[in-house]
Design an enzyme around this catalytic site. Sequence first.
Site, PDB file in Angstrom:
ATOM      1  CG  ASP A 172      -1.959   1.013   1.259  1.00 47.71           C
ATOM      2  OD1 ASP A 172      -2.062   1.764   0.277  1.00 47.71           O
ATOM      3  OD2 ASP A 172      -2.700   1.076   2.266  1.00 47.71           O
TER       4      ASP A 172
ATOM      5  CG  ASP B 272      -3.036   3.770  -3.011  1.00 44.15           C
ATOM      6  OD1 ASP B 272      -4.149   3.216  -3.063  1.00 44.15           O
ATOM      7  OD2 ASP B 272      -2.640   4.378  -2.007  1.00 44.15           O
ATOM      8  CD  GLU B 273      -5.632  -0.796  -0.403  1.00 49.64           C
ATOM      9  OE1 GLU B 273      -6.135  -1.545   0.431  1.00 49.64           O
ATOM     10  OE2 GLU B 273      -6.159   0.285  -0.761  1.00 49.64           O
TER      11      GLU B 273
HETATM   12 MG   LIG Z   1      -2.415   3.918   0.153  1.00 49.62          MG
END
Ligand SMILES: [Mg+2]
Length: 424
Positions: A13, A103-104
């Site tokens: 993350d 983003d993960e």
């Molecule tokens: Mg993040």
Amino acid sequence: MGEPDEATILHADLDAFYASVEQLLDPRLRGRPVVVGGGVVLAASYEARARGVRGGMPGWRARQLCPELVSVGGHFREYQRLGDEVMAILRDVTPLVERVSIDEAFLDVRGTRRLFGDPTQIARSIRQRVRSDVGLPISVGVATTKHLAKVASQVAKPDGLVVVPAGTERRFLAPLPVGLLWGVGPVTRQRLAGRGITTIGELVELDRGHLERLLGSAIGRSLHERAANVDRRRVVDGSRNCSMGAQSALGRRAATPEQLRTTLGHLADRVTGRMRRASLTGRTITTRVRFTDLRSVTRSVTLPEPIAETLTVTSVAVELAAAALRDHPEEREISLLGLSVSGLVGAAPVQLELELGLPGATRRPGSGVGVARRSVDRAVDAVRDRFGRDAVGLAGVQLRGDGGVPDAFRELAERNGRPPSDGS
Ligand SMILES: [Mg+2]
């Protein structure tokens, strides 16, 4: 079910993603409190977080907490590009990458040991490569289940690595605050605190029946399982990550706030209605704006938790469209608006009290408006199930043949349909 014997699930993350990208692009922003978004904070750098600024906060509140805050409009195309680069690095390690937002991602590295080493070594090299090749900080959690890997990555932040070896899960979870469990919002946290329960260890000690009586049976059961690290979900590759969307051709219209609200409200109504019928919720909202010369721009945002509420999706979509238009001040007319929700997952019963952390004072946790909105949604869905989809519409959403919208609906729609304040 046997306990997994090795921690092979990674949750990777990126830290304060949008804000970190801004600091990467503009070195003058490094070390300073930065937020992306004006009317609403879409992301906050760690320097801003240290001052109490949080994603989802109204901009005025953030500036009140931190007067020297720098707010930037957001380079959404760069976010997508850099997010994709990071995912490519993850896919170098294993094909089993489940991207859950820009983003993960979850990875399962079982079976890649011979090539890349053990899961801890893999996590280290991922962090190094993302730092050296992309220039961004990323935190990684390693554990036996998806849920625990995500808890571990949250504990690892900022810019850290936390490994929870098989067999140590309960010991790891015990001292952590219950708020780290997925789905524990402020209401549940308060209710538990009222019984003297603030840590996950205290929660897991509690008799399950007792917990179910306290929180309702579905929430009680799922929380008890998470606290005991019971999570049977597997990491699945991206092919199953679907989205739902709709678009509306407008011919040639002035891009007024009123136009955005009306059209996006209508689209949100259609998309979330389908989602709710399929018992799905989603975290990533994408708005597409096409100008009259057929060029189009998209903006998207990933929320802390999945949602399916018409009014919430509408507000976010309007904010995104306004951001797109601010980036193209030369364009006064639009020919199409589109809206999609992706990162779809099954609606969890704990959905009922998530802290959304979204724009606007009406979204304060515990204000009851979230629950009221869902009641509105359920009511509209129920009416349509019986009478067809045009039988009722939300005020301000302007479906055909409106006329009999109850006052309660109207008031909610008005309160939530205000144009986002853009004080930046
Ligand atoms: Mg993040």
